[in-house]
Design a protein around this motif. Sequence first.
Motif: not given
Length: 174
Positions: A58, A61-62, A66, A68-70, A73, A95-96, A99-100
Amino acid sequence: MKEGTELGNINDFEPDLQGKAKTILGKIVNFILEDGEIQTIDNEETDTIVLEIKTSNPGVLIGRHGHTLDALQYIVNIITNKETEESERRKIIVDIEGYKEKREDTVSKYAREKAEIVKKTGKKIALCYMNAVERRIVHLVLQEEPLLVTYSEGTEPFRKVIIASKENENNTEE
């Protein structure tokens, strides 16, 4: 980029927004990782689609805090809602592995710790740079503190929250 992986044409995706969002995210994740699995999470809000990524790695991608996750999204929201009437658009949350929620807890705890220091010393404290979502968490967590005031300062991406004592009200609130 992995051999044989193509994003494909946007018009080839499923007609409903939830299916379209899941397909788009799946293609992007499979571009980056080999074992990414996308699941749709039931959500009470009708104007929101929540997608959860399951993977053995994870962190890729996080990203840091966060980011990368943002970005994932944001991209999925833009592509999914493209060519969709404004009244039909939906917000997509990616989300992963929870995480959020974990990040929200971390930011809340950080804000409360700094708030206690401000209460004891009476001196204002500038928190580290945060994105808009994290700044909002800080403002919401500390809004019920009768002795404190919070406001944001700076310009993106170097915007931060200031926590100050209400006694020293020579601050401008946002």
